[in-house]
Design a protein around this motif. Structure first.
Motif, PDB file in Angstrom:
ATOM      1  N   ARG A   8      39.146  52.061  30.407  1.00  0.00           N
ATOM      2  CA  ARG A   8      38.392  51.154  31.272  1.00  0.00           C
ATOM      3  C   ARG A   8      37.769  51.937  32.418  1.00  0.00           C
ATOM      4  O   ARG A   8      38.446  52.679  33.122  1.00  0.00           O
ATOM      5  CB  ARG A   8      39.345  50.090  31.799  1.00  0.00           C
ATOM      6  CG  ARG A   8      38.703  49.083  32.696  1.00  0.00           C
ATOM      7  CD  ARG A   8      39.735  48.069  33.115  1.00  0.00           C
ATOM      8  NE  ARG A   8      39.202  47.174  34.108  1.00  0.00           N
ATOM      9  CZ  ARG A   8      39.930  46.436  34.909  1.00  0.00           C
ATOM     10  NH1 ARG A   8      41.248  46.497  34.819  1.00  0.00           N
ATOM     11  NH2 ARG A   8      39.380  45.646  35.778  1.00  0.00           N
ATOM     12  N   ALA A   9      36.479  51.762  32.588  1.00  0.00           N
ATOM     13  CA  ALA A   9      35.771  52.424  33.685  1.00  0.00           C
ATOM     14  C   ALA A   9      36.038  51.671  34.993  1.00  0.00           C
ATOM     15  O   ALA A   9      36.337  50.473  34.976  1.00  0.00           O
ATOM     16  CB  ALA A   9      34.279  52.451  33.392  1.00  0.00           C
ATOM     17  N   LYS A  10      35.901  52.367  36.092  1.00  0.00           N
ATOM     18  CA  LYS A  10      36.131  51.756  37.396  1.00  0.00           C
ATOM     19  C   LYS A  10      35.145  50.605  37.595  1.00  0.00           C
ATOM     20  O   LYS A  10      33.944  50.756  37.420  1.00  0.00           O
ATOM     21  CB  LYS A  10      35.950  52.796  38.498  1.00  0.00           C
ATOM     22  CG  LYS A  10      36.278  52.267  39.867  1.00  0.00           C
ATOM     23  CD  LYS A  10      36.174  53.338  40.920  1.00  0.00           C
ATOM     24  CE  LYS A  10      36.542  52.738  42.261  1.00  0.00           C
ATOM     25  NZ  LYS A  10      36.534  53.731  43.316  1.00  0.00           N
ATOM     26  N   ASP A  13      34.719  45.041  33.848  1.00  0.00           N
ATOM     27  CA  ASP A  13      35.441  43.813  33.529  1.00  0.00           C
ATOM     28  C   ASP A  13      36.372  44.101  32.351  1.00  0.00           C
ATOM     29  O   ASP A  13      35.943  44.618  31.323  1.00  0.00           O
ATOM     30  CB  ASP A  13      34.444  42.711  33.172  1.00  0.00           C
ATOM     31  CG  ASP A  13      35.091  41.369  32.945  1.00  0.00           C
ATOM     32  OD1 ASP A  13      36.348  41.281  32.947  1.00  0.00           O
ATOM     33  OD2 ASP A  13      34.351  40.386  32.759  1.00  0.00           O
ATOM     34  N   ILE A  14      37.633  43.762  32.502  1.00  0.00           N
ATOM     35  CA  ILE A  14      38.624  44.068  31.468  1.00  0.00           C
ATOM     36  C   ILE A  14      38.318  43.364  30.139  1.00  0.00           C
ATOM     37  O   ILE A  14      38.693  43.826  29.079  1.00  0.00           O
ATOM     38  CB  ILE A  14      40.052  43.762  31.953  1.00  0.00           C
ATOM     39  CG1 ILE A  14      41.058  44.454  31.055  1.00  0.00           C
ATOM     40  CG2 ILE A  14      40.293  42.260  32.015  1.00  0.00           C
ATOM     41  CD1 ILE A  14      42.394  44.648  31.680  1.00  0.00           C
ATOM     42  N   ARG A  15      37.576  42.266  30.205  1.00  0.00           N
ATOM     43  CA  ARG A  15      37.226  41.530  28.985  1.00  0.00           C
ATOM     44  C   ARG A  15      36.187  42.242  28.136  1.00  0.00           C
ATOM     45  O   ARG A  15      35.984  41.894  26.981  1.00  0.00           O
ATOM     46  CB  ARG A  15      36.726  40.136  29.345  1.00  0.00           C
ATOM     47  CG  ARG A  15      37.802  39.284  30.009  1.00  0.00           C
ATOM     48  CD  ARG A  15      37.235  38.009  30.518  1.00  0.00           C
ATOM     49  NE  ARG A  15      36.314  38.303  31.611  1.00  0.00           N
ATOM     50  CZ  ARG A  15      35.697  37.401  32.343  1.00  0.00           C
ATOM     51  NH1 ARG A  15      35.875  36.124  32.090  1.00  0.00           N
ATOM     52  NH2 ARG A  15      34.894  37.754  33.327  1.00  0.00           N
ATOM     53  N   THR A  16      35.530  43.259  28.694  1.00  0.00           N
ATOM     54  CA  THR A  16      34.490  43.970  27.956  1.00  0.00           C
ATOM     55  C   THR A  16      34.940  45.324  27.421  1.00  0.00           C
ATOM     56  O   THR A  16      34.157  46.029  26.794  1.00  0.00           O
ATOM     57  CB  THR A  16      33.241  44.184  28.842  1.00  0.00           C
ATOM     58  OG1 THR A  16      33.597  45.007  29.945  1.00  0.00           O
ATOM     59  CG2 THR A  16      32.680  42.855  29.317  1.00  0.00           C
ATOM     60  N   VAL A  17      36.185  45.699  27.661  1.00  0.00           N
ATOM     61  CA  VAL A  17      36.701  46.988  27.193  1.00  0.00           C
ATOM     62  C   VAL A  17      37.014  46.885  25.700  1.00  0.00           C
ATOM     63  O   VAL A  17      37.818  46.047  25.287  1.00  0.00           O
ATOM     64  CB  VAL A  17      37.972  47.397  27.966  1.00  0.00           C
ATOM     65  CG1 VAL A  17      38.518  48.715  27.454  1.00  0.00           C
ATOM     66  CG2 VAL A  17      37.696  47.467  29.445  1.00  0.00           C
ATOM     67  N   SER A  60      36.106  44.062  21.882  1.00  0.00           N
ATOM     68  CA  SER A  60      36.604  43.670  23.195  1.00  0.00           C
ATOM     69  C   SER A  60      37.118  42.230  23.117  1.00  0.00           C
ATOM     70  O   SER A  60      36.955  41.550  22.100  1.00  0.00           O
ATOM     71  CB  SER A  60      35.476  43.762  24.228  1.00  0.00           C
ATOM     72  OG  SER A  60      34.485  42.790  23.944  1.00  0.00           O
ATOM     73  N   TYR A  61      37.701  41.772  24.200  1.00  0.00           N
ATOM     74  CA  TYR A  61      38.154  40.382  24.263  1.00  0.00           C
ATOM     75  C   TYR A  61      36.975  39.439  24.053  1.00  0.00           C
ATOM     76  O   TYR A  61      37.084  38.426  23.378  1.00  0.00           O
ATOM     77  CB  TYR A  61      38.823  40.106  25.614  1.00  0.00           C
ATOM     78  CG  TYR A  61      39.252  38.675  25.773  1.00  0.00           C
ATOM     79  CD1 TYR A  61      40.413  38.215  25.181  1.00  0.00           C
ATOM     80  CD2 TYR A  61      38.474  37.776  26.494  1.00  0.00           C
ATOM     81  CE1 TYR A  61      40.797  36.891  25.308  1.00  0.00           C
ATOM     82  CE2 TYR A  61      38.847  36.456  26.624  1.00  0.00           C
ATOM     83  CZ  TYR A  61      40.008  36.018  26.028  1.00  0.00           C
ATOM     84  OH  TYR A  61      40.379  34.704  26.145  1.00  0.00           O
TER      85      TYR A  61
END
Length: 119
Positions: A8-10, A13-17, A60-61
Motif C-alpha cells: 500500500r502506497a502512502k 485507499d486500502i480498498r484499492t490495494v 482489490s476490495y
C-alpha cells in the motif's frame, strides 16, 4: 497464495490495494472459481483486474465489490452473459474507466442496460 503482492502506497485507499488472487476472491464471495476466471480472462473479459503480476490477476476490495455486483446481475436478476458483457463495454466507454461499477453514478447512468427499474 502469491508471496510478492503490491504494498500500500502512502495515502492510498486500502480498498484499492490489489491484494487478492482470483481463487481467494472466489472463496470470499462464494462464487465458483471457474466463473471468476471466466469473467477476468478471454478476448473480451467482463471485468478487469486492478493488477497483473506474472500472469496472476490481483484484485482489490473494490474489484470484489464489482464481481459481486456482476454475480447478482447474473444469478439474482438472470441477465445473460452477453448482456452483461455488452453493458460493461458500454459503461467502460461512457465513463472512460476499466472499473465503471466502482462509480456510484454508473448504475444510474446505465440504468437501461444494467438494471430493470420497477417500483
Amino acid at each position: 497464495m502469491l508471496k510478492n503482492k503490491p504494498a500500500r502506497a502512502k495515502g492510498q485507499d486500502i480498498r484499492t490495494v490489489p491484494t487478492y488472487t482470483i481463487p481467494e476472491a472466489a472463496q470470499f464471495l462464494a462464487i465458483p472459481c471457474r466463473t471468476m476466471f471466466s469473467w477476468y480472462e478471454g478476448d473480451e473479459p467482463i471485468l478487469k483486474s486492478s493488477a497483473f503480476i506474472t500472469s496472476v490477476h490481483l484484485l482489490s476490495y473494490r474489484d470484489l465489490e464489482e464481481a459481486y455486483r456482476v454475480y447478482l446481475l447474473r444469478e439474482k436478476f438472470h441477465f445473460s452473459l452477453q448482456k452483461v458483457r455488452k453493458s460493461m463495454r458500454n459503461a467502460r466507454r461512457m465513463f472512460h474507466s476499466n472499473h465503471p461499477l466502482h462509480r456510484a453514478d454508473a448504475v444510474k447512468e446505465c440504468l437501461n442496460d444494467l438494471v430493470y427499474d420497477k417500483p
